[in-house]
Design an enzyme around this catalytic site. Structure first.
Site, PDB file in Angstrom:
ATOM      1  N   GLU A 139     -28.405 -45.919 -33.057  1.00 20.25           N
ATOM      2  CA  GLU A 139     -28.664 -47.330 -33.917  1.00 20.25           C
ATOM      3  C   GLU A 139     -29.891 -47.773 -33.108  1.00 20.25           C
ATOM      4  O   GLU A 139     -30.690 -48.837 -33.642  1.00 20.25           O
ATOM      5  CB  GLU A 139     -27.635 -48.177 -33.893  1.00 20.25           C
ATOM      6  CG  GLU A 139     -27.388 -48.901 -32.638  1.00 20.25           C
ATOM      7  CD  GLU A 139     -26.301 -48.438 -31.824  1.00 20.25           C
ATOM      8  OE1 GLU A 139     -25.471 -48.933 -30.851  1.00 20.25           O
ATOM      9  OE2 GLU A 139     -26.245 -47.083 -31.997  1.00 20.25           O
ATOM     10  N   HIS A 178     -26.697 -44.068 -28.424  1.00 18.97           N
ATOM     11  CA  HIS A 178     -26.899 -45.023 -29.393  1.00 18.97           C
ATOM     12  C   HIS A 178     -27.785 -44.604 -30.218  1.00 18.97           C
ATOM     13  O   HIS A 178     -29.198 -44.919 -30.083  1.00 18.97           O
ATOM     14  CB  HIS A 178     -27.403 -46.193 -28.603  1.00 18.97           C
ATOM     15  CG  HIS A 178     -26.533 -47.098 -27.790  1.00 18.97           C
ATOM     16  ND1 HIS A 178     -25.606 -48.044 -28.503  1.00 18.97           N
ATOM     17  CD2 HIS A 178     -26.291 -47.236 -26.397  1.00 18.97           C
ATOM     18  CE1 HIS A 178     -24.992 -48.736 -27.339  1.00 18.97           C
ATOM     19  NE2 HIS A 178     -25.246 -48.181 -26.227  1.00 18.97           N
ATOM     20  N   CYS A 199     -21.267 -45.576 -28.282  1.00 22.27           N
ATOM     21  CA  CYS A 199     -21.189 -46.100 -26.886  1.00 22.27           C
ATOM     22  C   CYS A 199     -19.761 -46.454 -26.892  1.00 22.27           C
ATOM     23  O   CYS A 199     -18.784 -45.922 -26.726  1.00 22.27           O
ATOM     24  CB  CYS A 199     -22.227 -46.979 -26.740  1.00 22.27           C
ATOM     25  SG  CYS A 199     -22.421 -47.332 -24.888  1.00 22.27           S
TER      26      CYS A 199
END
Length: 240
Positions: free
Chosen positions: A189, A187, A96
């Site tokens: 994560e 993203h 990002c």
């Protein structure tokens, strides 16, 4: 497998509601204890060789309140630190805001573009290069990923290869050709539940991007398990 040391570069104010959540998200995605992540505040500190020598890998995530398109002095200082990171050749994964800022640091172009903003779960597609890439070739040719951005990269920097794309934002993932550095606009994560937590913490995103109430937005989001595997795959590929 040995315990690796990670440097998490953050761009978040002390009162940012997602500051601690981001640490937990990266620890879960990397399958490591939070103690293995050393947090580095890019807003106030310049990156040095001692920071990089103390870690095996760098990760960079999102930003609650800061745009890569800014011309503020702090960002130019941050860009210098990130050019130092690029010159070091330290294994790095950026998502990002990290994707955007490394693109700009290396000579790419980033713009603010609300018309092409993405929020929630969106599908991305591997490019031909992505299908041959050591990391991205382990993924399906198309997969879902978690998004939350208003800025986008419109020109990749020299010496990089586009790995994933979609019709809304052409540059979804790239790698540096001669460095162990990968970047994604999405993203990896996050999980579905942590995506929901993040959007709840920034309700203005729903108002400005999705333009629907949060409860409606929440029901539209889907799980993206393939995306969630990328950071662990990266660690095995670059560090094992």
């Amino acid at each position: 497998m040995r315990d690796y040391r990670y440097l998490l570069i953050q761009i978040r104010d002390a009162d940012d509601p997602i500051r601690e959540q981001e640490i937990a998200c990266f620890a879960a995605a990397l399958d490591c204890p939070t103690a293995s992540l050393q947090v580095f505040d890019l807003l106030t500190t310049e990156l040095t060789s001692s920071h990089l020598e103390a870690c095996d890998m760098v990760v960079i995530g999102g930003s609650g309140r800061y745009s890569v398109t800014s011309e503020a002095p702090w960002l130019h200082t941050a860009l210098a630190s990130l050019r130092f990171l690029l010159s070091s050749g330290k294994p790095t994964f950026a998502s990002c805001w990290g994707f955007q800022v490394l693109a700009r640091a290396a000579g790419g172009k980033v713009v603010h573009d609300l018309e092409h903003a993405e929020l929630g779960t969106h599908r991305v597609f591997l490019t031909d290069a992505g299908k041959e890439d050591p990391l991205f070739s382990q993924l399906p040719e198309s997969f879902l990923a978690y998004m939350g951005h208003e800025d986008r990269v419109v020109e990749l920097p020299p010496g990089t290869t586009l790995l994933a794309t979609n019709s809304q934002v052409a540059q979804q993932a790239f790698r540096f050709n001669d460095l162990p550095i990968y970047c994604t606009q999405f993203h990896p994560e996050l999980t579905l539940s942590t995506l929901h937590e993040r959007i709840e913490a920034y309700p203005e995103y729903c108002e400005r991007i999705a333009r629907i109430p949060f409860d409606v937005f929440r029901r539209q989001c889907e799980a993206a398990p393939e995306s969630e595997s990328i950071l662990r795959r990266f660690t095995r590929l670059l560090l094992s």
